[in-house]
Scaffold this motif. Structure first.
Motif, PDB file in Angstrom:
ATOM      1  N   ASP A  77     -18.924  -9.092  25.094  1.00 15.85           N
ATOM      2  CA  ASP A  77     -18.886  -9.216  23.642  1.00 15.85           C
ATOM      3  C   ASP A  77     -20.204  -9.761  23.100  1.00 15.85           C
ATOM      4  N   ALA A  94     -22.880  -7.025  23.398  1.00 13.71           N
ATOM      5  CA  ALA A  94     -22.622  -5.985  22.397  1.00 13.71           C
ATOM      6  C   ALA A  94     -23.033  -6.465  21.011  1.00 13.71           C
ATOM      7  N   LEU A 114     -15.000  -3.383  21.467  1.00 12.06           N
ATOM      8  CA  LEU A 114     -16.454  -3.527  21.298  1.00 12.06           C
ATOM      9  C   LEU A 114     -17.024  -2.404  20.442  1.00 12.06           C
ATOM     10  N   HIS A 159     -18.714  -3.784  17.183  1.00 11.94           N
ATOM     11  CA  HIS A 159     -20.180  -3.849  17.240  1.00 11.94           C
ATOM     12  C   HIS A 159     -20.861  -2.489  17.145  1.00 11.94           C
TER      13      HIS A 159
END
Length: 266
Positions: A27, A30, A53, A57
């Motif tokens: 995370d 990303a 993700l 992102h």
């Protein structure tokens, strides 16, 4: 020194990505714009994480359901990574066992050595030549404060993390001036599914609650450490005390203390 600039073709690889520090590392990377290759055994969790993700992102996240303790499965992954442009490798997968070595399951102990040491070595060797050719890259190796001192009743884990600690710091020095870096993440107690995997449900009662750090804190500190070109990252006050104690306390004193502590882990 900073991390390589994310591009559409570059990937960050995170092993042990299905939970805990690995999930938090994925995370965090990303969030910095890296597309990912997520590696773990639990394919369903990896796909769930990849979806989150991508939504959160706007990055690509590839899934590789691989048992890194299996040499054949690991070799296939290493062959692929050697041909890819890898910007960041997070060698994070690992597990521990507790109890006397004489009564341990030999297959399980061997699996632990394969995952905690041999896989770390193999994956690093797979991506390092490409990083050096591009003169850019970052490698994170998750070791442990347990690797700083002997661990009676935790012998295989302590020894495997001693390898990880020393390997990471040795490689950090070796890579100076190449544009590639290696950082050791050496945490103490971290709130993850670690105790469940280690099959010791009372492990979380061995250390007072305030002394634990979260997986997110450990991952954030690790990524910041990589971005700063640091040799070693030790998240949390308790882990720092463990590190100093492990380095400077006489082995004749620390060994019996740890043996007593680990006997209580059941």
């Amino acid at each position: 020194m900073s991390l390589p600039t994310p591009t559409p073709g570059l990937r960050a690889v995170v092993t042990g990505a299905s939970s805990g520090i690995g999930e938090a590392l994925a995370d965090g990377l990303a969030g910095r714009g890296y597309s990912l290759i997520l590696v773990a055994r639990r394919e369903d969790r990896l796909h769930e994480l990849a979806h989150r993700l991508a939504e959160r992102h706007r990055v690509d996240a590839e899934v590789r359901a691989v048992d890194l303790s299996d040499r054949d499965e690991r070799a296939t992954l290493c062959e692929e990574l050697a041909t890819r442009e890898i910007a960041v490798l997070c060698n994070n997968a690992g597990f521990a066992t507790y109890g006397t070595l004489a009564t341990a399951n030999p297959a399980r102990e061997r699996q632990q050595v394969e995952l905690n040491t041999v896989a770390v070595h193999d994956l690093t060797l797979a991506v390092l030549p490409g990083m050096l050719a591009r003169r850019a890259g970052a490698i994170l190796i998750t070791g442990s404060t347990a690797g700083n001192q002997p661990g009676p009743n935790n012998a295989t884990y302590a020894a495997s993390k001693a390898f990880a600690n020393t390997f990471a710091e040795s490689l950090h020095g070796e890579l100076a001036g190449t544009g590639v870096q290696c950082t050791l993440l050496a945490p103490g107690p971290v709130r993850t599914e670690y105790a469940e995997v280690a099959e010791v449900p009372n492990l979380d009662r061995m250390v007072p609650g305030p002394l634990w750090v979260s997986a997110e804190q450990a991952a954030n500190d690790a990524i910041a450490g990589m971005a700063g070109g640091r040799r070693r990252v030790v998240p949390g006050i308790f882990a720092k005390v463990q590190t100093v104690g492990g380095q400077y306390t006489p082995r004749g004193l620390v060994g019996p203390i740890l043996r007593t502590i680990y006997r209580r882990v059941k």
